[in-house]
Scaffold this motif. Structure first.
Motif, PDB file in Angstrom:
ATOM      1  N   ARG A 156       1.235  -0.570  -0.316  1.00  4.27           N
ATOM      2  CA  ARG A 156      -0.192   0.110   0.395  1.00  4.27           C
ATOM      3  C   ARG A 156       0.494   1.252  -0.287  1.00  4.27           C
ATOM      4  O   ARG A 156       1.848   1.045   0.246  1.00  4.27           O
ATOM      5  CB  ARG A 156      -0.777  -0.033   1.251  1.00  4.27           C
ATOM      6  N   SER A 190       0.348   6.029   0.335  1.00  3.99           N
ATOM      7  CA  SER A 190      -0.552   7.474   0.060  1.00  3.99           C
ATOM      8  C   SER A 190       0.048   8.035  -0.141  1.00  3.99           C
ATOM      9  O   SER A 190       1.289   8.615   0.787  1.00  3.99           O
ATOM     10  CB  SER A 190      -1.668   6.934   1.883  1.00  3.99           C
ATOM     11  N   ASP A 210      -4.520   6.621  -2.663  1.00  2.03           N
ATOM     12  CA  ASP A 210      -4.196   5.767  -1.634  1.00  2.03           C
ATOM     13  C   ASP A 210      -3.962   4.685  -2.422  1.00  2.03           C
ATOM     14  O   ASP A 210      -5.577   4.608  -3.641  1.00  2.03           O
ATOM     15  CB  ASP A 210      -5.249   5.199  -0.514  1.00  2.03           C
ATOM     16  N   GLN A 211      -3.404   3.892  -2.292  1.00  3.04           N
ATOM     17  CA  GLN A 211      -3.168   3.190  -3.356  1.00  3.04           C
ATOM     18  C   GLN A 211      -2.960   1.869  -2.336  1.00  3.04           C
ATOM     19  O   GLN A 211      -1.678   1.964  -1.487  1.00  3.04           O
ATOM     20  CB  GLN A 211      -2.244   2.971  -4.556  1.00  3.04           C
ATOM     21  N   ARG A 212      -3.600   0.608  -2.836  1.00  5.87           N
ATOM     22  CA  ARG A 212      -3.918  -0.595  -1.614  1.00  5.87           C
ATOM     23  C   ARG A 212      -3.582  -1.972  -3.010  1.00  5.87           C
ATOM     24  O   ARG A 212      -4.408  -2.347  -3.499  1.00  5.87           O
ATOM     25  CB  ARG A 212      -5.108  -0.838  -0.821  1.00  5.87           C
ATOM     26  N   TYR A 249      -6.316  -4.533  -7.145  1.00  8.74           N
ATOM     27  CA  TYR A 249      -5.607  -3.326  -6.418  1.00  8.74           C
ATOM     28  C   TYR A 249      -6.578  -1.944  -6.673  1.00  8.74           C
ATOM     29  O   TYR A 249      -7.230  -2.023  -8.016  1.00  8.74           O
ATOM     30  CB  TYR A 249      -4.923  -2.984  -8.597  1.00  8.74           C
ATOM     31  N   ASP A 263     -11.742  -0.567  -6.590  1.00 10.60           N
ATOM     32  CA  ASP A 263     -11.291  -1.337  -6.302  1.00 10.60           C
ATOM     33  C   ASP A 263     -11.988  -2.990  -7.027  1.00 10.60           C
ATOM     34  O   ASP A 263     -12.066  -3.472  -6.333  1.00 10.60           O
ATOM     35  CB  ASP A 263     -11.932  -1.180  -4.639  1.00 10.60           C
TER      36      ASP A 263
END
Length: 257
Positions: free
Chosen positions: A135, A137, A150-152, A183, A197
């Motif tokens: 993740r 941010s 935000d990437q997770r 992703y 998402d």
């Protein structure tokens, strides 16, 4: 004349005495000790023979030389299952914000089947599911408006074919197939947010090496490359697009049924 006759008479008496008295006695004296010696020798030989046999039976026998068993034949055929742990880092191509990379620990389990169709060649299939802590941010300002991106990658899964070359306890292989990767891209600003998402189908390719360190147990080290689809969100007239290309290195242990 008289004396000659007397001498002949004495000679005859002496011959008679020698033939009928002395000689039989000598024969008796010689015969008896020879029989005794023969019997004694036979007894001695018998005793010595039995004693030798008894002594030989009492002696400890030498144990046969130890011959170690042959090493087990390592066969990769069959089902297997195991666990793994590793690290993933994703290179992100972005539009609307700066390119970023996100990384984190990954871990999960795998199950598969091998078919050793040649003494040195192994064909197989494998599926796995991974939880991921990847993740990132980032905060930035666009047109005077503050944004947070935000990437997770919460999880991903793969279903792959494997082709390997086996040499002794080692198996070197290449692998490739389909992947499903969750992703998540979320963009927020004070009072509003938008996200994408959805889990989408992707593709993966990689390779690894596996070592059967004891019968039914193996350890592996593996690399996978996973390419995801684009994620696009629009917030307050700003469009944000990102595509993660994930790299995974993991070590695992398998039990072969």
């Amino acid at each position: 004349m008289a004396s000659l006759q007397q001498m002949q008479a004495k000679s005859k008496v002496a011959e008679y005495y020698h033939r009928h008295v002395i000689r039989p006695r000598m024969l008796r004296c010689k015969g008896v000790p020879m029989l005794k010696r023969t019997a004694l020798a036979a007894v001695i030989v018998s005793v010595v023979t039995h004693a030798s046999a008894a002594s030989a039976a009492d002696l400890p026998r030498k144990a046969p030389a130890y011959t170690p068993p042959p090493p087990p034949v390592l066969i990769w055929n069959g089902f297997y299952a195991g666990l793994n742990l590793g690290y993933g880092w994703a290179n992100v191509d972005a539009t609307g914000f700066n390119d970023q990379n996100l990384g984190g620990i990954i871990g999960g389990g795998q199950i598969g089947y091998n078919w050793q169709f040649h003494p040195n060649w192994v064909l197989g299939i494998e599926g796995d599911f991974q939880g991921s802590a990847q993740r990132r941010s980032d905060d930035f300002v666009a047109l005077g408006v503050p944004f947070t991106v935000d990437q997770r990658i919460p999880w991903f899964a793969t279903a792959r074919a494997r082709l390997g070359y086996a040499q002794g306890p080692w198996l070197v292989y290449v692998t490739g197939g389909a992947a499903w990767l969750n992703y998540e891209l979320e963009v927020s600003t004070p009072g509003a947010s938008v996200s994408d998402d959805a889990s989408k189908l992707a593709w993966t390719v990689g390779g690894g090496v596996e070592w059967m360190f004891m019968p039914k147990w193996s350890a592996k080290l593996e690399y996978l490359f996973i390419d995801t689809d684009d994620r696009t969100v629009t917030l307050l007239g700003n469009t944000f697009t990102a595509r993660a290309r994930d790299n995974v290195v993991r070590a695992g242990v398998n039990y072969h049924f």
